[in-house]
Design a protein around this motif. Structure first.
Motif, PDB file in Angstrom:
ATOM      1  N   VAL A   1      -9.957  32.669 -77.558  1.00 41.46           N
ATOM      2  CA  VAL A   1      -9.245  31.582 -76.879  1.00 41.46           C
ATOM      3  C   VAL A   1     -10.230  30.478 -76.490  1.00 41.46           C
ATOM      4  O   VAL A   1      -9.944  29.285 -76.667  1.00 41.46           O
ATOM      5  CB  VAL A   1      -8.469  32.103 -75.651  1.00 41.46           C
ATOM      6  CG1 VAL A   1      -7.984  30.956 -74.782  1.00 41.46           C
ATOM      7  CG2 VAL A   1      -7.296  32.965 -76.099  1.00 41.46           C
ATOM      8  N   GLU A   2     -11.405  30.849 -75.987  1.00 45.35           N
ATOM      9  CA  GLU A   2     -12.422  29.853 -75.629  1.00 45.35           C
ATOM     10  C   GLU A   2     -12.855  29.054 -76.855  1.00 45.35           C
ATOM     11  O   GLU A   2     -13.010  27.831 -76.795  1.00 45.35           O
ATOM     12  CB  GLU A   2     -13.632  30.527 -74.971  1.00 45.35           C
ATOM     13  CG  GLU A   2     -13.365  31.039 -73.587  1.00 45.35           C
ATOM     14  CD  GLU A   2     -12.959  29.932 -72.623  1.00 45.35           C
ATOM     15  OE1 GLU A   2     -13.559  28.835 -72.647  1.00 45.35           O
ATOM     16  OE2 GLU A   2     -12.008  30.161 -71.846  1.00 45.35           O
ATOM     17  N   LEU A   3     -13.053  29.725 -77.966  1.00 48.60           N
ATOM     18  CA  LEU A   3     -13.429  29.050 -79.201  1.00 48.60           C
ATOM     19  C   LEU A   3     -12.324  28.086 -79.654  1.00 48.60           C
ATOM     20  O   LEU A   3     -12.599  26.945 -80.034  1.00 48.60           O
ATOM     21  CB  LEU A   3     -13.724  30.067 -80.301  1.00 48.60           C
ATOM     22  CG  LEU A   3     -14.115  29.504 -81.664  1.00 48.60           C
ATOM     23  CD1 LEU A   3     -15.389  28.667 -81.556  1.00 48.60           C
ATOM     24  CD2 LEU A   3     -14.300  30.632 -82.657  1.00 48.60           C
ATOM     25  N   LEU A   4     -11.086  28.521 -79.581  1.00 44.37           N
ATOM     26  CA  LEU A   4      -9.963  27.654 -79.955  1.00 44.37           C
ATOM     27  C   LEU A   4      -9.873  26.433 -79.046  1.00 44.37           C
ATOM     28  O   LEU A   4      -9.601  25.316 -79.511  1.00 44.37           O
ATOM     29  CB  LEU A   4      -8.651  28.440 -79.934  1.00 44.37           C
ATOM     30  CG  LEU A   4      -8.473  29.461 -81.048  1.00 44.37           C
ATOM     31  CD1 LEU A   4      -7.236  30.313 -80.786  1.00 44.37           C
ATOM     32  CD2 LEU A   4      -8.361  28.782 -82.392  1.00 44.37           C
ATOM     33  N   ARG A   5     -10.099  26.632 -77.750  1.00 44.35           N
ATOM     34  CA  ARG A   5     -10.082  25.501 -76.813  1.00 44.35           C
ATOM     35  C   ARG A   5     -11.174  24.491 -77.157  1.00 44.35           C
ATOM     36  O   ARG A   5     -10.956  23.275 -77.143  1.00 44.35           O
ATOM     37  CB  ARG A   5     -10.265  25.987 -75.380  1.00 44.35           C
ATOM     38  CG  ARG A   5      -9.042  26.609 -74.796  1.00 44.35           C
ATOM     39  CD  ARG A   5      -9.280  27.029 -73.362  1.00 44.35           C
ATOM     40  NE  ARG A   5      -8.074  27.638 -72.816  1.00 44.35           N
ATOM     41  CZ  ARG A   5      -8.057  28.518 -71.846  1.00 44.35           C
ATOM     42  NH1 ARG A   5      -9.197  28.890 -71.279  1.00 44.35           N
ATOM     43  NH2 ARG A   5      -6.927  29.019 -71.409  1.00 44.35           N
ATOM     44  N   ALA A   6     -12.369  24.988 -77.454  1.00 44.42           N
ATOM     45  CA  ALA A   6     -13.478  24.092 -77.804  1.00 44.42           C
ATOM     46  C   ALA A   6     -13.156  23.320 -79.082  1.00 44.42           C
ATOM     47  O   ALA A   6     -13.423  22.106 -79.164  1.00 44.42           O
ATOM     48  CB  ALA A   6     -14.764  24.896 -77.980  1.00 44.42           C
ATOM     49  N   GLU A   7     -12.587  24.001 -80.068  1.00 46.64           N
ATOM     50  CA  GLU A   7     -12.217  23.324 -81.308  1.00 46.64           C
ATOM     51  C   GLU A   7     -11.120  22.296 -81.063  1.00 46.64           C
ATOM     52  O   GLU A   7     -11.149  21.198 -81.639  1.00 46.64           O
ATOM     53  CB  GLU A   7     -11.780  24.340 -82.355  1.00 46.64           C
ATOM     54  CG  GLU A   7     -12.921  25.184 -82.877  1.00 46.64           C
ATOM     55  CD  GLU A   7     -12.476  26.293 -83.811  1.00 46.64           C
ATOM     56  OE1 GLU A   7     -11.255  26.526 -83.956  1.00 46.64           O
ATOM     57  OE2 GLU A   7     -13.360  26.937 -84.395  1.00 46.64           O
ATOM     58  N   LEU A   8     -10.158  22.617 -80.209  1.00 45.52           N
ATOM     59  CA  LEU A   8      -9.090  21.673 -79.887  1.00 45.52           C
ATOM     60  C   LEU A   8      -9.647  20.441 -79.174  1.00 45.52           C
ATOM     61  O   LEU A   8      -9.271  19.305 -79.492  1.00 45.52           O
ATOM     62  CB  LEU A   8      -8.024  22.344 -79.026  1.00 45.52           C
ATOM     63  CG  LEU A   8      -6.824  21.484 -78.639  1.00 45.52           C
ATOM     64  CD1 LEU A   8      -6.093  20.991 -79.887  1.00 45.52           C
ATOM     65  CD2 LEU A   8      -5.877  22.271 -77.756  1.00 45.52           C
TER      66      LEU A   8
END
Length: 134
Positions: free
Chosen positions: A112-119
């Motif tokens: 989820v943290e990785l997805l947030r950073a990518e977003l």
């Protein structure tokens, strides 16, 4: 030739359901094959053959019914995989993966943290693109 190895490559095991700790599947072979008994299969977890595997004594209209009761001793943190194979071979007919425990939660939080950073990166890039095109 070992009798169980004669079945290798000739059978398929298709999952029907997994409910209340019972995995069910149907064991079939080529339509031209007529076997007097079901091919011998085994359930294996971490290279250890497990109990709790039952194969019907008579084939049904689709093949032999296979039932496997998940044993509590194989459950634990992370991913646990049970493979079903013809006894005495390495050919995997089907598998059952069970994911549980704290490591899973950590993996999900990291994802989820990785997805947030990518977003956030995509939002910044999009805003820059829009600002330049105006």
């Amino acid at each position: 030739m070992d009798g169980s190895k004669a079945f290798a490559g000739a059978v398929t095991l298709t999952k029907i359901s997994f409910l209340r700790g019972i995995w069910e599947g149907v064991l079939t072979g080529p339509a031209s094959e007529t076997w007097e008994s079901a091919p011998p299969i085994e359930a294996v977890h971490r290279e250890r053959t497990l109990g709790g595997l039952e194969i019907g004594t008579e084939p049904g209209p689709l093949g032999w019914l296979v039932r496997f009761s998940v044993q509590p001793e194989i459950l634990g943190d992370g991913v646990q995989t049970v493979i079903f194979r013809v006894t005495g071979t390495e050919e995997v007919l089907a598998s059952l993966s069970i994911v549980a425990g704290t490591p899973l939660e950590d993996d999900i939080h990291a994802e989820v943290e990785l997805l947030r950073a990518e977003l956030d990166l995509l939002k910044r890039s999009f805003r820059t693109f829009v600002a330049k095109s105006e």
